[in-house]
Design a protein around this motif. Structure first.
Motif, short mmCIF file in Angstrom:
data_model
loop_
_atom_site.label_atom_id
_atom_site.label_comp_id
_atom_site.label_asym_id
_atom_site.label_seq_id
_atom_site.Cartn_x
_atom_site.Cartn_y
_atom_site.Cartn_z
N MET A 104 10.74 26.25 9.09
CA MET A 104 10.43 27.66 9.31
C MET A 104 11.52 28.26 10.18
SD MET A 104 7.85 29.70 8.40
CE MET A 104 6.42 28.61 8.33
N GLY A 105 12.15 29.31 9.69
CA GLY A 105 13.18 29.98 10.46
C GLY A 105 12.56 30.92 11.49
N ASP A 106 13.37 31.83 12.01
CA ASP A 106 12.91 32.79 13.02
C ASP A 106 12.27 33.98 12.31
OD1 ASP A 106 12.46 34.15 15.32
OD2 ASP A 106 14.54 34.74 15.67
N ILE A 107 10.98 33.89 12.08
CA ILE A 107 10.26 34.94 11.36
C ILE A 107 9.65 35.90 12.38
CG2 ILE A 107 8.50 35.44 9.63
CD1 ILE A 107 10.81 33.71 8.63
N THR A 108 10.23 37.07 12.51
CA THR A 108 9.74 38.06 13.48
C THR A 108 8.78 39.07 12.85
OG1 THR A 108 11.69 39.44 13.05
CG2 THR A 108 11.86 37.84 14.84
N LYS A 109 8.82 39.18 11.55
CA LYS A 109 7.96 40.14 10.85
C LYS A 109 7.32 39.44 9.66
CE LYS A 109 8.02 44.64 8.54
NZ LYS A 109 8.88 45.75 8.05
N LYS A 110 6.04 39.06 9.83
CA LYS A 110 5.35 38.32 8.78
C LYS A 110 4.28 39.18 8.12
CE LYS A 110 2.50 34.28 7.94
NZ LYS A 110 1.84 33.11 8.52
N PRO A 111 4.31 39.28 6.79
CA PRO A 111 3.28 40.05 6.08
C PRO A 111 1.90 39.43 6.30
CG PRO A 111 5.16 39.58 4.66
CD PRO A 111 5.33 38.75 5.89
N THR A 112 0.89 40.27 6.45
CA THR A 112 -0.47 39.78 6.70
C THR A 112 -1.11 39.19 5.45
OG1 THR A 112 -1.35 42.00 6.26
CG2 THR A 112 -0.84 41.43 8.56
N ASP A 113 -0.52 39.48 4.27
CA ASP A 113 -1.09 38.98 3.02
C ASP A 113 -0.28 37.81 2.46
OD1 ASP A 113 1.14 40.44 2.46
OD2 ASP A 113 0.30 41.49 0.73
N MET A 114 0.48 37.12 3.31
CA MET A 114 1.31 36.01 2.84
C MET A 114 1.09 34.79 3.73
SD MET A 114 5.47 35.77 2.43
CE MET A 114 5.50 37.01 1.14
N LEU A 115 1.00 33.60 3.11
CA LEU A 115 0.85 32.35 3.85
C LEU A 115 2.18 31.61 3.86
CD1 LEU A 115 -1.04 30.29 5.24
CD2 LEU A 115 -1.45 29.29 2.98
N LEU A 116 2.64 31.24 5.06
CA LEU A 116 3.89 30.49 5.22
C LEU A 116 3.54 29.12 5.79
CD1 LEU A 116 6.18 33.23 6.83
CD2 LEU A 116 5.80 32.75 4.39
N LYS A 117 4.01 28.06 5.14
CA LYS A 117 3.74 26.70 5.61
C LYS A 117 4.96 25.82 5.38
CE LYS A 117 -0.47 26.63 7.23
NZ LYS A 117 -0.74 26.18 8.61
N THR A 118 5.06 24.74 6.19
CA THR A 118 6.10 23.75 5.97
C THR A 118 5.46 22.48 5.42
OG1 THR A 118 5.94 22.79 8.19
CG2 THR A 118 7.42 24.68 7.90
N PHE A 119 6.28 21.64 4.79
CA PHE A 119 5.78 20.37 4.26
C PHE A 119 5.21 19.51 5.39
CE2 PHE A 119 9.24 21.09 0.97
CZ PHE A 119 8.36 21.57 0.03
N ASP A 120 5.83 19.58 6.55
CA ASP A 120 5.37 18.78 7.69
C ASP A 120 3.98 19.23 8.14
OD1 ASP A 120 5.86 16.83 9.90
OD2 ASP A 120 5.64 18.64 11.11
N GLU A 121 3.74 20.54 8.18
CA GLU A 121 2.44 21.07 8.58
C GLU A 121 1.35 20.64 7.61
OE1 GLU A 121 3.49 25.23 10.88
OE2 GLU A 121 3.44 25.22 8.71
#
Length: 376
Positions: A355-372
């Motif tokens: 996951m990079g430096d995400i300062t503005k994340k949409p409320t209708d989007m899920l962001l995940k990493t393989f490790d998580e």
């Protein structure tokens, strides 16, 4: 002699009282050094054993005089090279003409090679550093973010293990022990608190009456006992259990999310509330082995059917011309640029390696990493 085996260049200048040719110079050098130090030190023998290379002569004749330089490439040790240089300096005639040879110097060719290699190594480091610095910064920020998300806190006078989102969320998840809290933090769930025993702490009883409370307990006899006690003294809105014989602390993030589904926010309040379905979990487990380490991306539609598979460096360009994309799974870093583009295209879920430096994340989007998700 090949240049790769040359160790030293013996360079001498000469002055001859008369007009001579290169062959005369070389003949004088070979003839007048022969036999001075035994047959093994003769230039002829040294050339046969690849100790001395081809002697190069540059000369100029002017006014009944000849002057120039001699270069002798050698692969001997420094002592032998010095001995040959001194022997050539002793040459006093070229044919019938008086001559004088003077050593200009002995150059260690390996020093020059080392200098070139060192300079090239410096350039390689600069080029590599310029290419990898952005990824290194992203990885460092990712590590710092994981540390922040995974930080344990204590709650109540009993100092119960808890997540940092416990007090800010409208819903709390009650688990049995500290290891359960750590496992849920690893999944990205921060509104969690542990009981740390069969006796229900007063802090948890009070908090359960103020917020929506979900009990997430082990699938064993111990979980049954705690559930009975908890139901008698606290306000529990829903009960979730690990699979029979399993403990919450041993579940993978995908298993945790599969159990919780839409029942609780899997992120702090400002994060997205996109459901992580069992079908997506199954699809991800199928795709991960084939995509891990390939630097490729797979785009799926709403039915989890593959729309395309492309190299990561072509992802942004290809996404612009893709329709009906809903899921993006790729072997790379989730950046703000990618999130912005995916949001505009209606993509719901992005899963990547980092996951990079995400300062503005949409409320209708899920962001995940393989490790998580417990895949690494």
């Amino acid at each position: 002699m090949h240049s790769s085996i040359v160790k030293y260049h013996v360079r001498l200048k000469f002055d001859v009282e008369g007009v001579v040719e290169k062959a005369d110079l070389i003949g004088a050098i070979f003839g007048q050094t022969e036999g001075l130090f035994g047959p093994e030190m003769n230039l002829n023998e040294l050339q046969k054993s690849w100790k001395v290379g081809r002697i190069e002569v540059s000369l100029e004749s002017k006014g009944d005089k000849t002057h120039g330089e001699v270069l002798i490439p050698m692969s001997t040790d420094i002592s032998t090279a010095a001995l040959i240089a001194a022997a050539v300096e002793n040459v006093d005639k070229v044919g019938p003409c008086p001559a004088h040879f003077t050593l200009l110097g002995m150059e260690d060719v390996r020093v020059s090679k080392r200098r070139v290699i060192v300079e090239r190594a410096k350039n390689i480091i600069k080029e590599w550093a310029s290419k990898s610095v952005s990824e290194s910064e992203e990885l460092l920020k990712d590590i710092m973010e994981v540390t922040r998300r995974s930080k344990l806190m204590t709650f109540g006078k009993e100092e119960l293990p808890a997540g940092p989102g416990l007090l800010t969320s409208d819903t709390i998840i009650i688990v049995e022990g500290r290891a359960d809290v750590i496992n849920l933090l690893r999944t990205g769930i921060e509104n969690v608190v542990a009981l740390e025993g069969v006796k229900i702490p007063e802090s948890v009883i009070k908090l359960s009456k103020e917020k929506k409370a979900i009990a997430f307990l082990d699938g064993d006899r111990g979980g049954d006992i705690i559930l009975k006690e908890l139901s008698q003294v606290a306000k529990i809105d829903k009960v979730l259990r690990a699979p029979p014989g399993r403990e919450v602390e041993d579940l993978t993030p995908i298993e945790v999310l599969g159990i919780l589904k839409k029942e609780v926010p899997t992120q702090p309040p400002e994060e997205a509330h996109v459901p992580f379905s069992e079908n997506l979990s199954t699809k991800l487990q199928e795709l991960f082995p084939s995509i891990n380490g390939t630097l490729e991306a797979v785009v799926l539609d709403g039915n989890l059917d593959q729309i395309m598979r492309v190299p990561v460096n072509e992802l942004v360009q290809r996404l612009e011309s893709t329709k009906e994309a809903k899921y993006l799974i790729f072997d790379g870093i989730i950046t703000q640029r990618l999130v912005d583009m995916a949001s505009n295209m209606g993509i719901d879920v992005i899963i990547g390696h980092r996951m990079g430096d995400i300062t503005k994340k949409p409320t209708d989007m899920l962001l995940k990493t393989f490790d998580e998700l417990g895949l690494e």
